[in-house]
Design an enzyme around this catalytic site. Sequence first.
Site, PDB file in Angstrom:
ATOM      1  N   GLU A  15      -4.896   2.715  -3.325  1.00 21.82           N
ATOM      2  CA  GLU A  15      -5.181   2.597  -1.903  1.00 21.82           C
ATOM      3  C   GLU A  15      -6.291   3.566  -1.485  1.00 21.82           C
ATOM      4  OE1 GLU A  15      -1.654   1.912   0.251  1.00 21.82           O
ATOM      5  OE2 GLU A  15      -2.421   2.870   2.051  1.00 21.82           O
ATOM      6  N   ARG A  47       1.014  -1.839   3.379  1.00 20.68           N
ATOM      7  CA  ARG A  47       0.767  -2.624   2.169  1.00 20.68           C
ATOM      8  C   ARG A  47       1.316  -4.042   2.243  1.00 20.68           C
ATOM      9  NH1 ARG A  47       1.801   2.022  -2.438  1.00 20.68           N
ATOM     10  NH2 ARG A  47      -0.150   3.084  -1.965  1.00 20.68           N
TER      11      ARG A  47
END
Length: 571
Positions: A245, A276
């Site tokens: 990420e 997410r």
Amino acid sequence: MSIPIHTYDAVIVGAGLAGSTAARELEKAGKKVAVITKLHPLRSHSGAAQGGINAALSDKDSVELHEFDTVKGADYLADQDVVALMCREAPKTIRWAERMGAAFSRNEDGTIAQRPFGGQSSPRACFAKDRTGLTLLQTVYEQALREGVEFWDEWYAADIIYRDGKVSGVLAFNIRNQEKVIFNAKAVMFATGGYARAFKINSNAHANTGDGLSIVARHGLPLEDMEFVQFHPSGLSGNGVLISEAARGEGGKLLNALGERFMTQYAPEKLELASRDVVSRAIINEIREGRGVGPRKDAVFIDLTHLGKEKIMERLPELRDLAITFLGLDMIKEPILISATAHYSMGGIPVDIDGHVRKNSKELVEGFYAAGEAACASVHGANRLGANSVLEALFFGRHVGQSILKDLEHLELRPAKAEDAAPMIQEIETIMGRNGSDTVPGLRNELQQSMTDNAGVFRTEETLQKQVDIVKALRKRFHENCRIDDKSKIFNTDLQEAIELGHMLDYSLFIVQSALARRESRGAHYREDYTKRDDEQFLKHTMAYMDGAGDIRLEYMDVTLGRHELKERTY
Ligand SMILES: Cc1cc2nc3c(=O)[nH]c(=O)nc-3n(C[C@H](O)[C@H](O)[C@H](O)COP(=O)(O)OP(=O)(O)OC[C@H]3O[C@@H](n4cnc5c(N)ncnc54)[C@H](O)[C@@H]3O)c2cc1C
């Protein structure tokens, strides 16, 4: 039967961040500790963590905001007392790690640098380039060795000794030569990590086969919230290897086949830095609606070219290497292909706030503890925020180590006998003796492919019921008709993989049966036939139990609520 019995104050299975940290804590206090690990400690999956570890350090951030983001990200299924403890202790955990020797990346003024991550109100993820997990794991392992912790690496923990509500040891064998040993202890801790290997496309190490969970479940103990498996938005196309990420945190843009920055449609405020679950669903939706890219049209682009070479080399060197190695694409020059990948397991072995394993929603098991990804504490509820899991492993590893230390004052050793090793010997002999037509790789492939197809980012009653039937049939074939070809005792990886497949099949049944019963959408669990969160019926933890015949029974446990009130969650 002659089998060595080794006696310790505490035995820990798992040498990742959670296990090694707990071991160090106990050894430092003068206790005798053994850590059993099927891998060399530095090859534990913790070492693969790239992006960061959260702590509210800056003036613009606060512990309360960290708590709020975590609870909201969790879609309100997290236990808020446990979240409050972890967030409060996060800054101290960072300083502790630093004092142990971990070198974090810095700002110009010398303060610890922090990068933004999905679902967070403020840049909160401390990092060491994109090698955060490895830096921390090396630090903790060195310090554990320095205190004198005994690491039994390349030993496989096959079972626990559990009788009358108490755990008093671990059964293990040496992977090199199948030598068998009983570890007898007052306290046993499981820190066996995650289990996304049940899915075909996943970001996890080969070792992440959820052994600890199935070992526990086979004794009739519960597993909690198993339906919540996190799919990370950015796995390399085709194999799921993680592009952290951090790539979106540093400014990566997601583009579809029309060149559109499609997150503007799904989460206009947070864009690529929505939680997410939201980003993963958006990606799969783009692909399903025909706007996928790549040779199979089953990916989207992440574009980092605007960051420039210098920043990419400084902040994301590992990620660049991964994309070059696996896809032949250089993120400095071109966008790379990604799609959602099974990544993290929110559910696991249920524990209370101090790491005691639960026998059911009311009672605890004596002398048994769990921490890290294998445990369900539950800080992540239905969806984990990026950079909260290394924090969980490091903080709870230490905290549960201290909780064991306290309990050792009153826990007594129940001496083990050679006969206690019988279940492990039986399991090995049964697997070695089978000569059917199914193979371990064949069955594993069927399991992984079907889990990705039927219990992935999008689920329905029909796909989940289908998957329950598939997993049951695969379990039957495994127990009745699966052979291994290597019958030797030296580095018999066939045997180990067969035992691991047995574990994967068992906990996969927990995932799909828990998911089938949860007729709502919450966090990472998305039901196309029940698209709304249903707090009336499902604001509760699933507690699933397996009986001797392999059938799953579901019960539910209350969520510990707190100061963060339930709200609609859009991203
Ligand atoms: C690619 C990737 C990147 C990630 N990046 C981040 C990130 O940036 N930030 C973040 O917060 N989280 C991240 N995570 C998640 C995080 O790294 C893990 O959840 C966490 O490190 C787990 O630590 P652990 O100590 O619980 O388990 P692990 O580190 O997985 O260790 C498990 C241990 O158990 C042992 N073991 C298992 N079964 C047995 C057995 N039967 N016998 C003996 N030993 C056994 C293994 O040998 C190993 O030592 C990432 C995960 C992945 C996969």
